[in-house]
Design an enzyme around this catalytic site. Structure first.
Site, PDB file in Angstrom:
ATOM      1  CG  ASP A 277      -2.118   0.872   1.072  1.00 47.83           C
ATOM      2  OD1 ASP A 277      -2.283   1.440  -0.019  1.00 47.83           O
ATOM      3  OD2 ASP A 277      -2.877   0.997   2.053  1.00 47.83           O
ATOM      4  CG  ASN A 325      -7.593  -1.810  -5.966  1.00 49.46           C
ATOM      5  OD1 ASN A 325      -6.650  -2.561  -5.753  1.00 49.46           O
ATOM      6  ND2 ASN A 325      -7.946  -0.867  -5.099  1.00 49.46           N
ATOM      7  CB  SER A 442      -7.842  -3.817   2.828  1.00 51.01           C
ATOM      8  OG  SER A 442      -7.755  -2.595   3.484  1.00 51.01           O
TER       9      SER A 442
HETATM   10  C1  FPP Z   1      -1.663   0.077  -3.654  1.00 51.10           C
HETATM   11  O1  FPP Z   1      -1.212   1.386  -3.543  1.00 51.10           O
HETATM   12  C2  FPP Z   1      -1.003  -0.620  -4.777  1.00 51.10           C
HETATM   13  C3  FPP Z   1      -1.627  -1.158  -5.867  1.00 51.10           C
HETATM   14  C4  FPP Z   1      -3.080  -1.110  -5.994  1.00 51.10           C
HETATM   15  C5  FPP Z   1      -0.893  -1.785  -6.995  1.00 51.10           C
HETATM   16  C6  FPP Z   1       0.395  -2.477  -6.658  1.00 51.10           C
HETATM   17  C7  FPP Z   1       0.908  -3.168  -7.850  1.00 51.10           C
HETATM   18  C8  FPP Z   1       2.225  -3.390  -8.104  1.00 51.10           C
HETATM   19  C9  FPP Z   1       3.274  -2.946  -7.175  1.00 51.10           C
HETATM   20  C10 FPP Z   1       2.654  -4.163  -9.318  1.00 51.10           C
HETATM   21  C11 FPP Z   1       2.494  -5.613  -9.071  1.00 51.10           C
HETATM   22  C12 FPP Z   1       2.793  -6.405 -10.274  1.00 51.10           C
HETATM   23  C13 FPP Z   1       2.456  -7.709 -10.434  1.00 51.10           C
HETATM   24  C14 FPP Z   1       2.791  -8.392 -11.682  1.00 51.10           C
HETATM   25  C15 FPP Z   1       1.734  -8.449  -9.412  1.00 51.10           C
HETATM   26  P1  FPP Z   1      -2.288   2.591  -3.639  1.00 51.10           P
HETATM   27  O2  FPP Z   1      -2.364   3.012  -5.053  1.00 51.10           O
HETATM   28  O3  FPP Z   1      -3.555   2.148  -3.041  1.00 51.10           O
HETATM   29  O4  FPP Z   1      -1.572   3.684  -2.789  1.00 51.10           O
HETATM   30  P2  FPP Z   1      -2.327   4.856  -1.993  1.00 51.10           P
HETATM   31  O5  FPP Z   1      -3.074   4.216  -0.898  1.00 51.10           O
HETATM   32  O6  FPP Z   1      -1.209   5.726  -1.536  1.00 51.10           O
HETATM   33  O7  FPP Z   1      -3.207   5.558  -2.994  1.00 51.10           O
END
Ligand code: FPP
Length: 486
Positions: A277, A325, A442
């Site tokens: 996250d 998401n 979550s």
């Molecule tokens: C949450 O941060 C992160 C995600 C929804 C995506 C994470 C995905 C990757 C790191 C790539 C993974 C790749 C593979 C192939 C599995 P957020 O966007 O919710 O952060 P925030 O809470 O600060 O908005």
């Protein structure tokens, strides 16, 4: 997995004394490895030890240590000729075999040495006698040819397999009149017997590959065996499916390595799951687009895969995209799906090279055809590998349970219900890590994390460091997982 310490194991008195004597010296030469153990040898190198294969390499008048395996009289004479100051750490049991072999040869008897002819200990004993035959198996004993001889004296390498020594002696006694009793040292025999008694499903022998007595412990076990000489080797063992693991160690393996290995085997989580996250906030804090945060997050994930491999963690599950998401702006969702496809494609070589099995958990029907094709291609290609990387995409814990319920036929138990989950054969996560300071589950692995330990950190996912990862593992290792018991 139950980890059982086998007693007796490890350092024998001879090696203990040799190592203690050697550690009191600095900047000296040592003929051959003091003992066959890379940890001890590295420790001595740090004290300025120079290991040589021949005394010719030692400058005249210098101090030289003779290893615990003993040396032949030729070597002693050469040391004297070169005025070397000798520190002799020969094991007293080996020295006794030397004296016996010399006495037999003095009486005009042919001496037969049971052992491995390439081992320095055997070379030393043969050198003591001048001329001796070496036999390493009952077959070799059958073939031994000593024209005109009816009487022989037999001695043994101190760390040989006691059972094999018995079998060889039987053959020799049938063929000759044997005037001696060859025996391996008590420490080797006791350690071998303890291993023979162990009735678990796998045995780990800690010790170096070039240690004869370590290899012998692997040979005498009646179950599957593993050997590891360093913590790196311990971490990369594939112990999947092992229920009861016995751990023993060779006579030259330091006890502190034994303790560290056992601690590791008892405490490293087999399965770590991560809620990655904070990518969006990381990007916003830097005036970047959220997509750039996800790209930085994917890079971090690549690093974490390496950390898990180094620490012997078998399963890594990451929450890449939740069922919730999909509510995010179209641009961000499309960017994430492209990022997943790109990462799976570009990581293919690494997964194959490092023998990592990839699989996806989540609602496959939600994925575009091209992404699903990529997922299934990689899953098929890596299906036979041991370590696992599991990506939760379009995943929700409730959705997983609902999907399972809709497939269930008839009454179920907790165990049989598990069969309907997305990855039923994967053990439940031992540790769940969540980054970015949020203190929620979550909807992640709701069924599977019933008894998982949680670790929360304020670090945003792209900033998650190796030191923080180790803090999570240390915190896990300190916890007492009672799982409802006392
Ligand atoms: C949450 O941060 C992160 C995600 C929804 C995506 C994470 C995905 C990757 C790191 C790539 C993974 C790749 C593979 C192939 C599995 P957020 O966007 O919710 O952060 P925030 O809470 O600060 O908005």
């Amino acid at each position: 997995m139950k980890v059982e310490i086998i007693e007796p194991h490890g350092l024998c008195a001879g090696v203990n004394a040799a190592v203690a004597k050697a550690l009191s010296l600095k900047n000296v030469y040592c003929l051959h490895e003091l003992v066959h153990n890379e940890i001890v040898v590295d420790e001595l190198k740090a004290l300025g030890y120079r290991f040589v294969d021949s005394l010719e390499e030692v400058p005249e008048g210098e101090r030289v240590v003779f290893s615990a395996h003993g040396v032949s009289p030729d070597v002693r004479r050469l040391a004297e000729k070169r005025s070397l100051k000798v520190v002799d750490t020969t094991c007293p049991f080996v020295a006794k075999v030397h004296r016996a072999a010399k006495a037999f040869a003095g009486k005009g008897l042919d001496v037969v040495v049971i052992g491995d002819g390439r081992h320095v200990e055997v070379k030393g004993i043969v050198g003591e006698v001048g001329k001796a035959s070496v036999v390493g198996s009952a077959e070799e004993a059958e073939k031994l040819h000593l024209p005109g001889k009816t009487e022989i004296a037999v001695v043994s390498q101190t760390t040989f397999d006691a059972g094999e020594v018995g079998r060889i002696l039987e053959v020799l006694r049938r063929r000759y009149r044997v005037v001696s009793t060859a025996e391996v040292c008590t420490a080797s025999k006791d350690r071998q017997e303890a291993v023979r008694r162990f009735d678990g499903d796998a045995l780990l022998v800690l010790g170096s590959a070039n240690s004869s007595n370590t290899r012998r412990l692997c040979e005498v076990a009646s179950c599957r065996t593993f050997r590891a000489g360093t913590m790196d080797e311990v971490r990369s063992l594939d112990l999947r499916g092992v229920e009861r693991l016995g751990v023993t160690s060779g006579a030259s393996t330091p006890e502190r390595f034994f303790d560290e290995a056992v601690k590791f085997l008892r405490n490293v989580p087999r399965h770590v799951a991560i809620i990655m996250d904070g990518n969006g906030r990381w990007a916003t804090e830097r005036g970047k687009k959220r997509g750039e945060g996800h790209i930085a997050g994917a890079k971090k994930l690549d690093e974490v895969l390496g950390w898990c491999a180094e620490r012997g963690i078998r399963y890594l599950t990451v929450y890449a995209f939740s069922t919730e998401n999909w509510k995010r702006p179209r641009e961000e969702v499309d960017g994430l799906m492209k990022l997943f496809a790109r990462m799976l494609k570009s990581k293919t070589g690494d997964f194959v090279r490092n023998r990592v099995r990839f699989r996806m958990i989540g609602r496959r029907g939600d994925l575009s055809r091209s992404l699903l094709k990529e997922v299934e291609r990689l899953e098929k290609l890596t299906a036979s590998f041991e370590r696992e990387f599991i990506a939760a995409i379009s995943y929700g814990g409730r959705a997983e349970i609902i999907d399972a319920v809709n497939r269930v036929k008839g009454p179920v138990t907790e165990e049989t219900f598990r069969e309907y989950l997305y990855a039923p054969d994967v053990p439940d996560p031992d540790l769940v890590i969540r980054t970015s300071g949020e203190l929620r589950v979550s909807n992640f692995l709701l069924w599977e994390s019933a008894y998982s330990e949680y670790y929360f950190t304020d670090a945003l996912w792209p900033d998650f460091s190796e030191a923080e990862f180790d803090r999570a593992l240390e915190s896990y290792a300190r916890r007492n997982r009672r799982k409802g018991g006392v």
